[in-house]
Design an enzyme around this catalytic site. Structure first.
Site, short mmCIF file in Angstrom:
data_model
loop_
_atom_site.label_atom_id
_atom_site.label_comp_id
_atom_site.label_asym_id
_atom_site.label_seq_id
_atom_site.Cartn_x
_atom_site.Cartn_y
_atom_site.Cartn_z
N ASP A 40 -93.38 26.36 -70.21
CA ASP A 40 -94.79 25.96 -70.23
C ASP A 40 -95.49 26.81 -69.00
OD1 ASP A 40 -96.86 23.67 -71.09
OD2 ASP A 40 -97.09 23.80 -68.89
N HIS A 61 -106.74 23.42 -71.97
CA HIS A 61 -106.26 22.90 -70.70
C HIS A 61 -106.89 21.75 -70.50
CE1 HIS A 61 -104.00 24.36 -66.97
NE2 HIS A 61 -103.71 23.16 -67.15
N TYR A 112 -102.27 28.93 -63.74
CA TYR A 112 -101.08 28.87 -62.93
C TYR A 112 -100.88 30.44 -62.51
CZ TYR A 112 -99.85 24.72 -65.56
OH TYR A 112 -100.10 23.45 -66.21
N LYS A 160 -102.26 28.03 -71.72
CA LYS A 160 -103.18 27.25 -71.87
C LYS A 160 -104.53 28.22 -71.65
CE LYS A 160 -100.37 23.58 -70.11
NZ LYS A 160 -99.44 24.13 -69.22
N1 LIG Z 1 -101.89 20.18 -68.64
C1 LIG Z 1 -102.00 19.98 -67.36
O1 LIG Z 1 -103.22 19.63 -67.05
C2 LIG Z 1 -100.86 19.62 -66.60
C3 LIG Z 1 -101.13 19.26 -65.14
C4 LIG Z 1 -100.10 19.36 -64.53
C5 LIG Z 1 -98.82 19.91 -64.80
N2 LIG Z 1 -98.57 20.31 -66.03
C6 LIG Z 1 -97.30 20.87 -66.68
O2 LIG Z 1 -96.06 19.99 -66.35
C7 LIG Z 1 -95.39 20.65 -65.75
C8 LIG Z 1 -94.52 19.41 -64.90
O3 LIG Z 1 -95.53 18.54 -63.95
P1 LIG Z 1 -95.68 19.07 -62.34
O4 LIG Z 1 -95.13 20.22 -62.22
O5 LIG Z 1 -97.00 18.65 -62.04
O6 LIG Z 1 -94.56 17.83 -61.86
P2 LIG Z 1 -93.29 17.38 -61.94
O7 LIG Z 1 -92.40 17.86 -62.97
O8 LIG Z 1 -93.26 15.64 -62.09
O9 LIG Z 1 -92.66 17.44 -60.44
C9 LIG Z 1 -92.38 18.77 -59.69
C10 LIG Z 1 -92.22 18.35 -58.74
O10 LIG Z 1 -90.78 17.49 -58.39
C11 LIG Z 1 -89.79 18.33 -57.77
N3 LIG Z 1 -88.33 17.76 -58.50
C12 LIG Z 1 -88.12 18.49 -59.84
N4 LIG Z 1 -87.27 18.10 -60.24
C13 LIG Z 1 -86.61 17.21 -59.29
C14 LIG Z 1 -85.41 16.71 -59.27
N5 LIG Z 1 -84.43 16.53 -60.14
N6 LIG Z 1 -85.06 15.83 -57.88
C15 LIG Z 1 -86.06 15.59 -56.96
N7 LIG Z 1 -87.25 16.40 -56.96
C16 LIG Z 1 -87.70 17.05 -58.21
C17 LIG Z 1 -90.11 19.81 -57.61
O11 LIG Z 1 -89.59 20.06 -56.46
P3 LIG Z 1 -89.16 21.69 -56.35
O12 LIG Z 1 -89.87 22.41 -57.57
O13 LIG Z 1 -89.22 22.04 -54.97
O14 LIG Z 1 -87.49 21.90 -57.00
C18 LIG Z 1 -91.68 19.43 -57.58
O15 LIG Z 1 -92.03 19.45 -56.37
C19 LIG Z 1 -95.92 21.56 -64.85
O16 LIG Z 1 -95.10 22.35 -64.15
C20 LIG Z 1 -96.93 22.22 -65.73
O17 LIG Z 1 -96.21 23.18 -66.60
C21 LIG Z 1 -99.77 20.48 -66.81
#
Ligand SMILES: NC(=O)c1ccc[n+]([C@@H]2O[C@H](COP(=O)([O-])OP(=O)(O)OC[C@H]3O[C@@H](n4cnc5c(N)ncnc54)[C@H](OP(=O)(O)O)[C@@H]3O)[C@@H](O)[C@H]2O)c1
Length: 280
Positions: free
Chosen positions: A44, A106, A49, A74
Site C-alpha cells: 500500500d 485519498h 508518501y 492513492k
Molecule cells: N488512507 C489514509 O489516509 C492512510 C492514513 C494513514 C496510514 N495509511 C496506510 O496504512 C498503513 C498503516 O498505518 P500506519 O503506518 O499509520 O500505522 P501502523 O501500521 O498502525 O503503525 C506503524 C508504526 O508501528 C510500528 N510497528 C509496526 N509493527 C510493529 C510491531 N509489530 N511492534 C511494535 N511496533 C510496530 C512501526 O514502527 P517501525 O516502522 O519503526 O518498525 C510504526 O512506528 C500506512 O503505512 C499506510 O500505508 C493510510
C-alpha cells in the site's frame, strides 16, 4: 494468503504492507524487498508518501511477476481532471508498471461535486483497464452516498482509520451491505494500543496466544474480514506482523476487542479536515 474478493471479482490479499512515512530511497526499497521475501504480496503506497519510485524498484528487483503482487496507490489531492490524470501516469511510471491493482481517492473533499468529478476520472481509468479496481479512503457513509448520486461504478474498497479504539463496526455493516470491502489503516493507534485500556485488554489475549499485541490486532481485523496493512520498516516486525495470519481468535476474544471501541481517532477526522469550503 487469504484473499478478499472485491465486488468486480478482483482478488485482493487481505494482509499487506503499509508504507506511510517510509522514506523514499534505501529504506522504502529494502522494506518493500524484505516484505516480498517474507511473503507479503500486497503493498500500500500513495502519491503523498513520495516513495512510489523505491517501492516500484523493489517490486521489479524482487524477481516476482508483476501479476503476483497487488499494488495500491492513492490520488494525492483533488484537482483538474488533466492534472490528476498526469499524476496517475506519473505513479505508473514510478511504480514501473502499466496498471495498478487498486486506486483510491485519498481523502474526501467537503464539496461533494469535487469528489464526484475526481470519481469520474477514476471510472475512466477503470474502463481503460489502467486500474483493476477503484475505491476511496477516509469516506464516511454520507460521502459514499453523495458520490453515488453521479457514479456509474460503485467504489470497491474504502480504506479508513480502524483499530481497537475505533472499531468502525457501523461503517463496516453499511459497507458490507453496499458490497464495498473495508480496509484498516493505523492499526496500532500511533502506539495507543500499548497504553491504558487497550494495553490491558489486548495483553491478556496476547499472552494466551503467546503472541504480541500488534499480532492480536491484525488477527482481529483479519477475522472480521477487514483488509489489514500494518507498516513497519523493521525486518523483525515485518515478519512478526505477517505471522498474524496464522493466529485464530475465538468469537469471545473478537467480541472482547470490539468492546475496546471508544470512537477514538488518532488521525484526521474526515468530517473536520481542512479540505474544502468551510465558510460557505
Ligand atoms: N488512507 C489514509 O489516509 C492512510 C492514513 C494513514 C496510514 N495509511 C496506510 O496504512 C498503513 C498503516 O498505518 P500506519 O503506518 O499509520 O500505522 P501502523 O501500521 O498502525 O503503525 C506503524 C508504526 O508501528 C510500528 N510497528 C509496526 N509493527 C510493529 C510491531 N509489530 N511492534 C511494535 N511496533 C510496530 C512501526 O514502527 P517501525 O516502522 O519503526 O518498525 C510504526 O512506528 C500506512 O503505512 C499506510 O500505508 C493510510
Amino acid at each position: 494468503m487469504k484473499m478478499i474478493r472485491l465486488s468486480n471479482g478482483v482478488m485482493m490479499p487481505q494482509l499487506g504492507l503499509g508504507t506511510f512515512l517510509v522514506a523514499d530511497g534505501d529504506v522504502a526499497y529494502q522494506t518493500t524487498l524484505h516484505a516480498l521475501k517474507v511473503g507479503y504480496r500486497h503493498i500500500d503506497t500513495a502519491q503523498m508518501y513520495q516513495n512510489e519510485g523505491s517501492v516500484g524498484q523493489a517490486i521489479k528487483d524482487s524477481g516476482l511477476k508483476r501479476e503476483e503482487i497487488f499494488i495500491t496507490t492513492k490520488q494525492r489531492g483533488h484537482s483538474t481532471i488533466k492534472k490528476m490524470r498526469e499524476q496517475f501516469e506519473a505513479s505508473l511510471e514510478k511504480l514501473q508498471t502499466s496498471y495498478v491493482d487498486l486506486y483510491l481517492i485519498h481523502w474526501p473533499n467537503h464539496d461533494k461535486k469535487i469528489n464526484q468529478q475526481t470519481w469520474s476520472l477514476f471510472e475512466e481509468l477503470y474502463t481503460e483497464g489502467k486500474v483493476k479496481a477503484i475505491g476511496v479512503s477516509n469516506f464516511q457513509r454520507h460521502h459514499i452516498e453523495d458520490l453515488m448520486e453521479t457514479a456509474t461504478i460503485k467504489p470497491m474498497v474504502n480504506q479508513v482509520e480502524l483499530h481497537p479504539g475505533l472499531s468502525q463496526i457501523p461503517l463496516q455493516t453499511y459497507l458490507k451491505h453496499e458490497g464495498i470491502a473495508i480496509e484498516s489503516y493505523g492499526p496500532l493507534m500511533k502506539g495507543g494500543v500499548f497504553e491504558g485500556i487497550w494495553q490491558e485488554g489486548l495483553s491478556k489475549i496476547a499472552e494466551k496466544h503467546n503472541a504480541t499485541i500488534p499480532q492480536i490486532i491484525i488477527a482481529w481485523g483479519l477475522a472480521r474480514g477487514v483488509i489489514m496493512i500494518p507498516k513497519s520498516v523493521t525486518p523483525s516486525r515485518i515478519e512478526e506482523n505477517f505471522k498474524s495470519k496464522d493466529i485464530t481468535l475465538s468469537e469471545e476474544e473478537i467480541l472482547t476487542i470490539n468492546q475496546l471501541n471508544r470512537g477514538k481517532r488518532v488521525y484526521t477526522d474526515p468530517d473536520n479536515s481542512p479540505w474544502g469550503p468551510y465558510s460557505e
